[in-house]
Motif scaffolding. Structure first.
Motif, PDB file in Angstrom:
ATOM      1  N   SER A 237      50.524  43.424  42.678  1.00  0.00           N
ATOM      2  CA  SER A 237      50.317  41.959  42.979  1.00  0.00           C
ATOM      3  C   SER A 237      49.908  41.119  41.563  1.00  0.00           C
ATOM      4  CB  SER A 237      48.733  41.729  43.385  1.00  0.00           C
ATOM      5  OG  SER A 237      48.288  42.900  44.658  1.00  0.00           O
ATOM      6  N   PHE A 238      49.743  42.394  39.653  1.00  0.00           N
ATOM      7  CA  PHE A 238      50.132  41.345  38.929  1.00  0.00           C
ATOM      8  C   PHE A 238      51.282  40.915  39.007  1.00  0.00           C
ATOM      9  CE2 PHE A 238      50.916  41.161  34.440  1.00  0.00           C
ATOM     10  CZ  PHE A 238      49.778  39.790  34.219  1.00  0.00           C
ATOM     11  N   THR A 239      52.980  41.538  39.615  1.00  0.00           N
ATOM     12  CA  THR A 239      53.947  41.753  38.614  1.00  0.00           C
ATOM     13  C   THR A 239      54.716  41.323  39.591  1.00  0.00           C
ATOM     14  OG1 THR A 239      54.080  44.035  39.298  1.00  0.00           O
ATOM     15  CG2 THR A 239      53.371  43.898  36.908  1.00  0.00           C
ATOM     16  N   GLU A 240      54.047  40.587  40.677  1.00  0.00           N
ATOM     17  CA  GLU A 240      55.407  40.360  42.470  1.00  0.00           C
ATOM     18  C   GLU A 240      54.951  38.883  41.836  1.00  0.00           C
ATOM     19  OE1 GLU A 240      55.545  42.970  45.219  1.00  0.00           O
ATOM     20  OE2 GLU A 240      56.456  44.390  44.275  1.00  0.00           O
ATOM     21  N   PHE A 241      53.474  38.389  41.186  1.00  0.00           N
ATOM     22  CA  PHE A 241      52.852  36.953  42.179  1.00  0.00           C
ATOM     23  C   PHE A 241      54.019  36.422  41.556  1.00  0.00           C
ATOM     24  CE2 PHE A 241      50.398  33.644  41.079  1.00  0.00           C
ATOM     25  CZ  PHE A 241      50.304  32.942  42.086  1.00  0.00           C
ATOM     26  N   LYS A 242      54.483  35.002  41.971  1.00  0.00           N
ATOM     27  CA  LYS A 242      55.591  33.453  41.678  1.00  0.00           C
ATOM     28  C   LYS A 242      54.689  32.519  41.568  1.00  0.00           C
ATOM     29  CE  LYS A 242      60.052  37.068  42.485  1.00  0.00           C
ATOM     30  NZ  LYS A 242      61.070  37.222  42.604  1.00  0.00           N
ATOM     31  N   GLY A 243      53.348  31.951  41.634  1.00  0.00           N
ATOM     32  CA  GLY A 243      53.031  31.150  41.966  1.00  0.00           C
ATOM     33  C   GLY A 243      52.691  30.848  42.778  1.00  0.00           C
ATOM     34  N   VAL A 244      52.119  29.595  43.572  1.00  0.00           N
ATOM     35  CA  VAL A 244      51.797  28.904  44.989  1.00  0.00           C
ATOM     36  C   VAL A 244      51.972  27.584  43.784  1.00  0.00           C
ATOM     37  CG1 VAL A 244      49.896  28.623  46.127  1.00  0.00           C
ATOM     38  CG2 VAL A 244      51.031  30.505  45.171  1.00  0.00           C
ATOM     39  N   SER A 245      52.044  26.412  45.237  1.00  0.00           N
ATOM     40  CA  SER A 245      52.517  25.149  44.878  1.00  0.00           C
ATOM     41  C   SER A 245      51.318  24.503  45.775  1.00  0.00           C
ATOM     42  CB  SER A 245      53.444  24.531  44.922  1.00  0.00           C
ATOM     43  OG  SER A 245      54.382  25.023  43.991  1.00  0.00           O
TER      44      SER A 245
ATOM     45  N   LEU B  78      37.832  36.505  44.594  1.00  0.00           N
ATOM     46  CA  LEU B  78      39.483  36.908  43.196  1.00  0.00           C
ATOM     47  C   LEU B  78      40.097  37.655  45.061  1.00  0.00           C
ATOM     48  CD1 LEU B  78      37.624  39.722  41.178  1.00  0.00           C
ATOM     49  CD2 LEU B  78      38.279  37.513  40.274  1.00  0.00           C
ATOM     50  N   GLY B  79      41.439  37.263  44.116  1.00  0.00           N
ATOM     51  CA  GLY B  79      42.656  37.711  45.656  1.00  0.00           C
ATOM     52  C   GLY B  79      43.044  39.780  45.313  1.00  0.00           C
ATOM     53  N   SER B  80      43.010  39.881  46.603  1.00  0.00           N
ATOM     54  CA  SER B  80      43.266  41.278  46.257  1.00  0.00           C
ATOM     55  C   SER B  80      44.934  41.886  46.992  1.00  0.00           C
ATOM     56  CB  SER B  80      42.406  41.785  47.682  1.00  0.00           C
ATOM     57  OG  SER B  80      42.954  41.540  49.216  1.00  0.00           O
ATOM     58  N   THR B  81      45.129  43.352  47.191  1.00  0.00           N
ATOM     59  CA  THR B  81      46.645  43.530  46.987  1.00  0.00           C
ATOM     60  C   THR B  81      47.185  42.646  48.085  1.00  0.00           C
ATOM     61  OG1 THR B  81      46.267  46.090  47.136  1.00  0.00           O
ATOM     62  CG2 THR B  81      48.609  45.086  47.921  1.00  0.00           C
ATOM     63  N   HIS B  82      48.052  41.683  46.864  1.00  0.00           N
ATOM     64  CA  HIS B  82      49.171  40.493  47.389  1.00  0.00           C
ATOM     65  C   HIS B  82      48.638  39.420  48.360  1.00  0.00           C
ATOM     66  CE1 HIS B  82      52.170  44.594  46.737  1.00  0.00           C
ATOM     67  NE2 HIS B  82      52.699  43.328  45.848  1.00  0.00           N
ATOM     68  N   SER B  83      47.614  39.301  48.006  1.00  0.00           N
ATOM     69  CA  SER B  83      46.502  38.190  49.203  1.00  0.00           C
ATOM     70  C   SER B  83      45.902  37.537  47.661  1.00  0.00           C
ATOM     71  CB  SER B  83      45.341  38.714  49.689  1.00  0.00           C
ATOM     72  OG  SER B  83      44.775  37.883  50.400  1.00  0.00           O
ATOM     73  N   TYR B  84      46.397  36.623  47.732  1.00  0.00           N
ATOM     74  CA  TYR B  84      45.937  35.654  46.726  1.00  0.00           C
ATOM     75  C   TYR B  84      45.499  33.825  46.802  1.00  0.00           C
ATOM     76  CZ  TYR B  84      49.691  38.428  45.120  1.00  0.00           C
ATOM     77  OH  TYR B  84      50.903  38.680  44.190  1.00  0.00           O
TER      78      TYR B  84
ATOM     79  N   GLN C 131      20.226  29.808  47.927  1.00  0.00           N
ATOM     80  CA  GLN C 131      22.169  29.849  48.470  1.00  0.00           C
ATOM     81  C   GLN C 131      22.883  29.951  48.142  1.00  0.00           C
ATOM     82  OE1 GLN C 131      22.664  27.749  52.343  1.00  0.00           O
ATOM     83  NE2 GLN C 131      21.997  29.725  53.138  1.00  0.00           N
ATOM     84  N   LEU C 132      24.438  30.952  48.135  1.00  0.00           N
ATOM     85  CA  LEU C 132      25.629  30.180  47.489  1.00  0.00           C
ATOM     86  C   LEU C 132      26.074  30.539  48.679  1.00  0.00           C
ATOM     87  CD1 LEU C 132      27.272  31.266  45.082  1.00  0.00           C
ATOM     88  CD2 LEU C 132      27.810  33.692  45.586  1.00  0.00           C
ATOM     89  N   SER C 133      27.167  29.780  48.446  1.00  0.00           N
ATOM     90  CA  SER C 133      28.411  29.366  49.468  1.00  0.00           C
ATOM     91  C   SER C 133      29.520  29.194  48.939  1.00  0.00           C
ATOM     92  CB  SER C 133      28.161  27.835  50.177  1.00  0.00           C
ATOM     93  OG  SER C 133      27.071  27.973  50.302  1.00  0.00           O
ATOM     94  N   ILE C 134      30.664  30.177  49.229  1.00  0.00           N
ATOM     95  CA  ILE C 134      31.935  30.356  48.257  1.00  0.00           C
ATOM     96  C   ILE C 134      33.146  29.851  49.921  1.00  0.00           C
ATOM     97  CG2 ILE C 134      32.896  31.588  46.882  1.00  0.00           C
ATOM     98  CD1 ILE C 134      31.113  33.382  46.654  1.00  0.00           C
ATOM     99  N   MET C 135      34.328  29.190  49.545  1.00  0.00           N
ATOM    100  CA  MET C 135      34.915  28.765  50.168  1.00  0.00           C
ATOM    101  C   MET C 135      36.711  29.144  49.477  1.00  0.00           C
ATOM    102  SD  MET C 135      37.928  27.232  51.693  1.00  0.00           S
ATOM    103  CE  MET C 135      38.030  25.474  50.604  1.00  0.00           C
ATOM    104  N   ASN C 136      36.708  30.021  50.304  1.00  0.00           N
ATOM    105  CA  ASN C 136      38.746  30.196  49.568  1.00  0.00           C
ATOM    106  C   ASN C 136      39.381  30.335  50.623  1.00  0.00           C
ATOM    107  OD1 ASN C 136      38.033  30.995  46.613  1.00  0.00           O
ATOM    108  ND2 ASN C 136      36.824  32.729  47.309  1.00  0.00           N
ATOM    109  N   VAL C 137      40.497  29.864  49.983  1.00  0.00           N
ATOM    110  CA  VAL C 137      41.927  29.337  50.636  1.00  0.00           C
ATOM    111  C   VAL C 137      43.088  30.662  50.036  1.00  0.00           C
ATOM    112  CG1 VAL C 137      43.980  28.704  51.691  1.00  0.00           C
ATOM    113  CG2 VAL C 137      41.602  27.890  51.141  1.00  0.00           C
ATOM    114  N   TYR C 138      43.185  32.213  51.250  1.00  0.00           N
ATOM    115  CA  TYR C 138      44.434  32.849  50.755  1.00  0.00           C
ATOM    116  C   TYR C 138      45.604  33.461  51.074  1.00  0.00           C
ATOM    117  CZ  TYR C 138      39.143  35.760  49.155  1.00  0.00           C
ATOM    118  OH  TYR C 138      39.129  36.248  48.623  1.00  0.00           O
ATOM    119  N   PHE C 139      46.413  32.863  50.373  1.00  0.00           N
ATOM    120  CA  PHE C 139      47.913  33.195  50.733  1.00  0.00           C
ATOM    121  C   PHE C 139      47.967  34.257  50.676  1.00  0.00           C
ATOM    122  CE2 PHE C 139      52.197  32.477  49.465  1.00  0.00           C
ATOM    123  CZ  PHE C 139      52.837  32.079  50.154  1.00  0.00           C
ATOM    124  N   GLN C 140      49.374  34.918  51.687  1.00  0.00           N
ATOM    125  CA  GLN C 140      50.280  36.298  51.067  1.00  0.00           C
ATOM    126  C   GLN C 140      51.362  36.543  51.686  1.00  0.00           C
ATOM    127  OE1 GLN C 140      47.816  38.048  54.890  1.00  0.00           O
ATOM    128  NE2 GLN C 140      46.131  38.082  53.811  1.00  0.00           N
TER     129      GLN C 140
END
Length: 353
Positions: free
Chosen positions: A190-198, A274-280, A294-303
């Protein structure tokens, strides 16, 4: 959908209990200790063409740094992708490199290798010069690589150097956090293949229609209750599926004896961002809110491999016994955007007694 859930939820949950085995940046006492395999990527606007830089933490004496820029026809530049793996002397307060391995073509690009060296040294030095706990701290600094006078925003939720971003004197961003992740294993690329997200990537086209005849159903688990409807089907204990579009789980989490609840909230905020395997994780889309209970977290993941975009919600509540109740809810973003009111209504119905 179940595989997505495992990547986003189960892996992150397990990592919460590994905190005691974590390490720290040399010369720094981390409020949230870094865990082996954590990484960050930034959009580096000091370059004339699109460029990202990333940093990976193996342990207190081993790091990686990567710079990537796609080919640019207008600027007549070719694709550049260079990763350096460095060893440092962890007994010294400074970031003293003792060995190095380079992957990628450096012919004519050695200045990029030097730039990565500079960033490792400069980021470490600036992090070593401040004391940081749960607060977000912005400091004035002078940073030659970014044009001189800058403001550096530090946030303990961000791994490694805790740098969330750097802005120039005029307020414009010169370094912007793009994603944070955690490698699942030594073979995770995942680290060596990430190419950015716009911006916000567009999810695959999906067709979901709420059944007008579906009836509300209150489901529960322990001290947690939430109102779904008859379109949702229970898959296993405390787990419900809405076809292939969404899933929801309610769980209990024990608080480790050596961690206070407020500190645990911050640790979980990082782990679940944190992202996981090829999910950013797309950091600029993330939202984290917290109070005493209470803790609330919202994340968007891109594969990138599949083109899937998911929206993930975590609501973690401190119980009277000191442990936690947790709602985990994941839905494909294309479905969520078209039926936002429906899904938000479900989330608002969640209660912890």
């Amino acid at each position: 959908m179940k595989n997505i859930f495992k990547k986003i939820f189960l892996h992150a949950a397990a990592m919460f209990f590994l905190t005691a085995a974590s390490y720290a940046l040399p010369g720094v006492v981390q409020y949230i200790p870094d865990t082996s395999g954590e990484y960050v990527f930034y959009k580096d606007k000091s370059f004339k063409t699109e460029t990202i830089v990333g940093f990976l933490y193996y342990n207190e004496s081993t790091y990686a740094a990567r710079i990537y820029s796609p080919a640019n026809e207008k600027a007549k530049t070719t694709e550049k992708d260079i990763t350096i793996y460095v060893n440092v002397d962890s007994s010294k307060a400074g970031f003293t490199m003792t060995g190095e391995k380079i992957d990628g073509s450096v012919d004519g690009n050695y200045e990029l290798v030097n730039y990565l060296h500079d960033m490792l040294y400069e980021f470490a030095k600036r992090r070593q010069n401040i004391t940081l706990a749960k607060e977000i701290k912005t400091v004035d600094d002078d940073f030659n690589q970014f044009g001189g006078a800058v403001k550096i925003k530090f946030n303990s939720i961000v791994p490694l150097f805790n740098i969330e971003g750097i802005s120039a004197a005029d307020g414009s961003s010169v370094l912007q956090l793009e994603t944070c992740g955690l490698l699942a294993s030594s073979t995770d690329t995942s680290f060596t293949e990430f190419k950015g997200v716009s911006g916000l990537p567009k999810d695959k086209k999906r067709v979901f229609k709420k059944d007008k005849h579906a009836e509300d159903v209150e489901v529960s688990g322990g001290n947690q209750k939430i109102t779904l409807d008859t379109q949702w089907k229970q898959s296993m204990q405390n787990l419900w599926l809405l076809g292939d579009y969404a899933l929801l789980s309610i769980n209990q989490m024990n608080l480790p004896a050596n961690i206070e609840a407020d500190h645990a909230f911050d640790i979980l905020a990082r782990r679940f961002s944190l992202g996981s395997t090829h999910s950013y994780v797309i950091w600029q889309q993330s939202k984290i809110t917290k109070d005493e209970k209470q803790l609330s977290i919202m994340n968007v993941y891109f594969q990138p491999d599949t083109g899937n975009v998911t929206r993930d919600f975590k609501i973690i509540t401190k119980n009277a016994d000191g442990n936690f109740s947790m709602l985990a809810f994941t839905v494909f973003d294309g479905v969520y955007q078209k039926s936002r009111y429906y899904f938000d209504t479900i989330l608002k119905s969640y209660k912890v007694e």
